[in-house]
Write an enzyme that holds these catalytic residues in place. Sequence first.
Site, mmCIF file in Angstrom:
data_model
loop_
_atom_site.group_PDB
_atom_site.id
_atom_site.type_symbol
_atom_site.label_atom_id
_atom_site.label_comp_id
_atom_site.label_asym_id
_atom_site.label_seq_id
_atom_site.Cartn_x
_atom_site.Cartn_y
_atom_site.Cartn_z
ATOM 1 N N GLY A 178 71.362 44.298 73.183
ATOM 2 C CA GLY A 178 72.535 44.887 72.554
ATOM 3 C C GLY A 178 72.741 44.281 71.179
ATOM 4 O O GLY A 178 72.363 43.132 70.940
ATOM 5 N N GLN A 218 77.076 41.973 63.518
ATOM 6 C CA GLN A 218 75.952 41.029 63.571
ATOM 7 C C GLN A 218 74.922 41.283 62.480
ATOM 8 O O GLN A 218 74.079 40.430 62.218
ATOM 9 C CB GLN A 218 75.263 41.087 64.944
ATOM 10 C CG GLN A 218 76.165 40.618 66.082
ATOM 11 C CD GLN A 218 75.432 40.679 67.405
ATOM 12 O OE1 GLN A 218 75.398 41.707 68.061
ATOM 13 N NE2 GLN A 218 74.822 39.569 67.781
ATOM 14 N N CYS A 257 73.466 35.520 72.980
ATOM 15 C CA CYS A 257 73.844 36.361 71.846
ATOM 16 C C CYS A 257 72.867 36.126 70.706
ATOM 17 O O CYS A 257 72.505 34.983 70.425
ATOM 18 C CB CYS A 257 75.265 36.011 71.401
ATOM 19 S SG CYS A 257 75.876 37.049 70.071
ATOM 20 N N LEU A 258 72.451 37.189 70.061
ATOM 21 C CA LEU A 258 71.511 37.056 68.937
ATOM 22 C C LEU A 258 72.137 36.301 67.762
ATOM 23 O O LEU A 258 71.422 35.814 66.893
ATOM 24 C CB LEU A 258 71.034 38.438 68.469
ATOM 25 C CG LEU A 258 70.180 39.225 69.473
ATOM 26 C CD1 LEU A 258 69.790 40.576 68.893
ATOM 27 C CD2 LEU A 258 68.944 38.442 69.885
ATOM 28 N N HIS A 304 80.610 42.691 76.041
ATOM 29 C CA HIS A 304 80.128 41.668 75.102
ATOM 30 C C HIS A 304 80.008 42.261 73.690
ATOM 31 O O HIS A 304 80.484 41.663 72.720
ATOM 32 C CB HIS A 304 78.767 41.147 75.597
ATOM 33 C CG HIS A 304 78.086 40.191 74.656
ATOM 34 N ND1 HIS A 304 77.827 38.887 74.997
ATOM 35 C CD2 HIS A 304 77.595 40.361 73.390
ATOM 36 C CE1 HIS A 304 77.212 38.285 73.971
ATOM 37 N NE2 HIS A 304 77.052 39.165 72.994
ATOM 38 N N GLU A 305 79.390 43.442 73.608
ATOM 39 C CA GLU A 305 79.176 44.052 72.286
ATOM 40 C C GLU A 305 80.496 44.510 71.674
ATOM 41 O O GLU A 305 80.710 44.367 70.468
ATOM 42 C CB GLU A 305 78.196 45.224 72.374
ATOM 43 C CG GLU A 305 76.810 44.883 72.909
ATOM 44 C CD GLU A 305 76.144 43.714 72.194
ATOM 45 O OE1 GLU A 305 76.422 43.489 71.007
ATOM 46 O OE2 GLU A 305 75.339 43.011 72.834
ATOM 47 N N HIS A 307 82.366 41.892 69.844
ATOM 48 C CA HIS A 307 81.938 41.652 68.459
ATOM 49 C C HIS A 307 82.785 42.476 67.482
ATOM 50 O O HIS A 307 83.033 42.042 66.360
ATOM 51 C CB HIS A 307 80.462 42.024 68.279
ATOM 52 C CG HIS A 307 79.500 40.969 68.745
ATOM 53 N ND1 HIS A 307 79.438 39.715 68.201
ATOM 54 C CD2 HIS A 307 78.541 40.997 69.705
ATOM 55 C CE1 HIS A 307 78.484 39.011 68.799
ATOM 56 N NE2 HIS A 307 77.926 39.764 69.721
HETATM 57 NI NI NI Z 1 76.364 39.087 70.955
#
Ligand code: NI
Length: 176
Positions: A49, A54, A96-97, A138-139, A142
Amino acid sequence: MAVLPIAKVGNPILRNISTPVDVETIGSRTFQTFLDDMFETMVENDGIGLAAPQVARSTQVVVMDCSGDNGFPKTILINPKILFYGPQQTEMWEGCLSIDNLRGQVTRPSMIRVQALDQHGVLQEWDASGLYAVCIQHEMDHLLGKLFIDRMTDMSTLTQLQEFDTYWKDESTQEV
Ligand code: NI
């Protein structure tokens, strides 16, 4: 298409509230290329995701894709809303990226009903559960400037990836 640079924790853009996408722009070549770039960036970084903040865009766009047994279909969320939370909670390991090399346990509702525009600008509504529901939450966090570390209730589960693989991987049935 292009792989975009990923903003890491500490970058103020990750703490911004994202603005809705202007529906009129969804069909534009620029926006469609942005969606392609987000998918390419997510795949290149082995993510399941990715949210627009991000990649340094404070706009309400999320892309997701996860193949495999516990996976979910390729999903695009534009201007998403969660309409309903199920009563059950689930605890999962999240990563998380934007937060390199760390995982932590987060408890979230295990079922949600979500409404969002798709890549054609058409309003869709569907239910998601398990990993799919957790990943959507989660996304969408953000888009509110929230990271999974803000949602952890037990910081003692914060784990570097190497230690996760040694001590915790076998215990976890699912990961984000
Ligand atoms: Ni994330």
